[in-house]
Design a protein around this motif. Sequence first.
Motif, PDB file in Angstrom:
ATOM      1  N   LEU A   1       0.832  -1.202   0.000  1.00 24.32           N
ATOM      2  CA  LEU A   1       0.000   0.000   0.000  1.00 24.32           C
ATOM      3  C   LEU A   1       0.866   1.252   0.000  1.00 24.32           C
ATOM      4  O   LEU A   1       0.581   2.222  -0.692  1.00 24.32           O
ATOM      5  N   ARG A   2       1.972   1.194   0.772  1.00 28.52           N
ATOM      6  CA  ARG A   2       2.876   2.360   0.820  1.00 28.52           C
ATOM      7  C   ARG A   2       3.399   2.705  -0.576  1.00 28.52           C
ATOM      8  O   ARG A   2       3.451   3.855  -0.968  1.00 28.52           O
ATOM      9  N   THR A   3       3.742   1.667  -1.323  1.00 31.33           N
ATOM     10  CA  THR A   3       4.257   1.899  -2.678  1.00 31.33           C
ATOM     11  C   THR A   3       3.186   2.537  -3.554  1.00 31.33           C
ATOM     12  O   THR A   3       3.462   3.470  -4.316  1.00 31.33           O
ATOM     13  N   LEU A   4       1.950   2.033  -3.404  1.00 34.20           N
ATOM     14  CA  LEU A   4       0.842   2.628  -4.173  1.00 34.20           C
ATOM     15  C   LEU A   4       0.631   4.094  -3.785  1.00 34.20           C
ATOM     16  O   LEU A   4       0.470   4.958  -4.648  1.00 34.20           O
ATOM     17  N   TYR A   5       0.631   4.354  -2.475  1.00 27.71           N
ATOM     18  CA  TYR A   5       0.419   5.731  -1.990  1.00 27.71           C
ATOM     19  C   TYR A   5       1.511   6.655  -2.527  1.00 27.71           C
ATOM     20  O   TYR A   5       1.270   7.806  -2.859  1.00 27.71           O
ATOM     21  N   GLU A   6       2.713   6.116  -2.585  1.00 30.77           N
ATOM     22  CA  GLU A   6       3.839   6.902  -3.053  1.00 30.77           C
ATOM     23  C   GLU A   6       3.654   7.249  -4.528  1.00 30.77           C
ATOM     24  O   GLU A   6       3.863   8.383  -4.961  1.00 30.77           O
ATOM     25  N   LYS A   7       3.216   6.237  -5.291  1.00 31.74           N
ATOM     26  CA  LYS A   7       3.003   6.438  -6.735  1.00 31.74           C
ATOM     27  C   LYS A   7       1.937   7.507  -6.971  1.00 31.74           C
ATOM     28  O   LYS A   7       2.064   8.357  -7.845  1.00 31.74           O
ATOM     29  N   ARG A   8       0.899   7.439  -6.102  1.00 24.25           N
ATOM     30  CA  ARG A   8      -0.182   8.418  -6.258  1.00 24.25           C
ATOM     31  C   ARG A   8       0.211   9.800  -5.728  1.00 24.25           C
ATOM     32  O   ARG A   8      -0.601  10.713  -5.719  1.00 24.25           O
ATOM     33  N   GLY A   9       1.398   9.895  -5.162  1.00 30.29           N
ATOM     34  CA  GLY A   9       1.856  11.177  -4.631  1.00 30.29           C
ATOM     35  C   GLY A   9       1.256  11.509  -3.273  1.00 30.29           C
ATOM     36  O   GLY A   9       1.322  12.642  -2.802  1.00 30.29           O
TER      37      GLY A   9
END
Lengths: 136, 443
Positions: free
Chosen positions: B411-419
């Motif tokens: 989830l952290r990686t996804l959140y990071e991608k979404r900015g």
Amino acid sequence: MHLEYNVEGGDFTRAGYASSQIKKTLKQLNVDATVIKRVVVALYEAEVNIVAHAYRGVIYADINGAGIQLRLADEGPGIADVDMAMKRGFSTASREVREMGFGAGMGLPNISENADNFSIDTIVGKGTTLNIEIKF
Amino acid sequence: MSQTTYHRALEIMSDICIGCSHCMKVCPTEALRVSGGKAKIHVDWCIDCGECYRICPTRAIRVMDDDFKHIFDFKHRVLLVPSVFYAQFDENISKEKIYAIIGELGFTEICAVEQSVDSLLDEENEYLKTAVKPAISSFCPSVIRLIQVRFPSLVDHIMQLLPPIEITAQYYKNKFKREGIPENDLGIFYLTPCIGKIAAIKSPVGGYTSPINGVINMDFFFNKVFLAYKQRIPITQTVKVSREISSKGVLFPTTGGESVHIEGKTLAIDGMANVIDFLEMLENEEIEGMDFLELRACDESCAGGILSHRNRFLMANSMKEYACKMPVTHNLTEDYKKYCSAVIHMEKIEPRSMVKYDRDIEVALKKMEGARELKLLFPGIDCGACGAPSCEALAEDIVKDQADINSCIFLRTLYEKRGEMSLEETIAIMENIWGKDRFIKKK
Ligand SMILES: Nc1ncnc2c1ncn2[C@@H]1O[C@H](COP(=O)(O)OP(=O)(O)O)[C@@H](O)[C@H]1O
Ligand code: SF4
Ligand code: SF4
Ligand SMILES: [Mg+2]
């Protein structure tokens, strides 16, 4: 909380899956052990009945602070004489089913004994729905 | 983590723990988490099975045994030795040699833990006549705790008779009293093959207080004895050895060694996963017509205890060979019946069900529903990178405010991608769970 499980007719090796999942849930909720026992016994018998006597079915469970409502709806032959089916020891199970250790004719009476409310709706040639309520 | 009144048999030494999470993955009650780069135990959920201790690669988990020096507080120092201890040694090291070394190390008297087994087995058969069936052996403390914590509805099945170690200890206490030796002069010590027994003696179940003064770690003691043997230390002390033990006694701690003497339909099951599977079935009322269950947490029972170092199959075999040389019963059996049958019973064991969400069912339901929804967000691969043993366990921790959704690395990686999250924040969370120094490469 709402839970759903599919049950396949004839799949005896998987029978009991829904009851053990629901048991796990009730244990995690710290429901009284004797109440859990009643739920497991009633649900297991009803689940096995779908496996042994019907083609397929769905188990719906609703849990709230006051108790659990179970609905088991199957597609199957239905029950022609419900009063007869409710009698202890009455069974139409085949010899093969009996040899697997099922079909002692105690299922429906056991469900009735363990439930606070219990009803059977059935249409011959279509299917059967059991409603079981157990209070916490 | 929460407080407990139960004795802790294990402690994680933070300075040695490298937070590798191996222990977290093997715990049968999901009682372990990693945070700040260290493993932490949820004490109320721990059943003292020792699986974490067994797997720890850095020996960061300490067994809370008693200080050996403590034995010298007593004039008479009795060591109760389980038959698995002798099976630790190569067959060509004689028992006489081992006795002499134990004496030299400070004990004045040695007795087999299983001396009480012959009379206990008679009591068990008597007890079973009126017991809730199937009765479950009270021998393995980890199984008792497992039932208390995970199968509270089955506590009534646990046999309300003391295990052999407690009966033998009672016998000794009584024997010294009869000989007029003051109670303060007598120290009874138990050499334990497992940590479950430590907790069981320090905080016993069933309304009972143990007369045992101290528990000695078998792994530690084996090294001490073996070193003395290798160094050929001179023997200057004499030690009294109570040699009465039967073949039944020798084999009691091995798989089937108890159930084989019980009348009726019995089963012997060893290994934690096997025991859990069977208890699930018993709880579902799928087991019919069974009279007695011998359930042991360790594979090959106590031969596989976590404080024994030798291969468990070789040990079980050594015990069989030893048993062949022993008589079927021994001379003190009647004495045991006379002096111990009054103290052999214990009270009903209370459940200790683990509170997963909340004691209040409405609150628990809300939290459970929340955890189920959260679980759907997680990838379901139980990678453990969040510091919890499974996605499900993380979801449970979050609804109890013991973890954060951002702990999930996916989830952290996804959140990071979404900015929605910066790389710095992502790394800070990783360091929070796994420790700051971890990513500094060591030479
Ligand atoms: N879901 C069902 N569909 C069709 N028939 C059923 C169903 N459940 C029960 N029955 C009928 O009722 C009888 C009695 O059921 P039960 O008391 O559970 O005994 P048993 O399953 O051992 O035969 C069964 O033999 C069968 O004829
Ligand atoms: S002793 Fe067993 S139950 Fe306790 S933390 Fe270790 S693995 Fe878990
Ligand atoms: S099987 Fe024996 S060694 Fe293992 S936990 Fe049980 S009593 Fe201890
Ligand atoms: Mg039936």
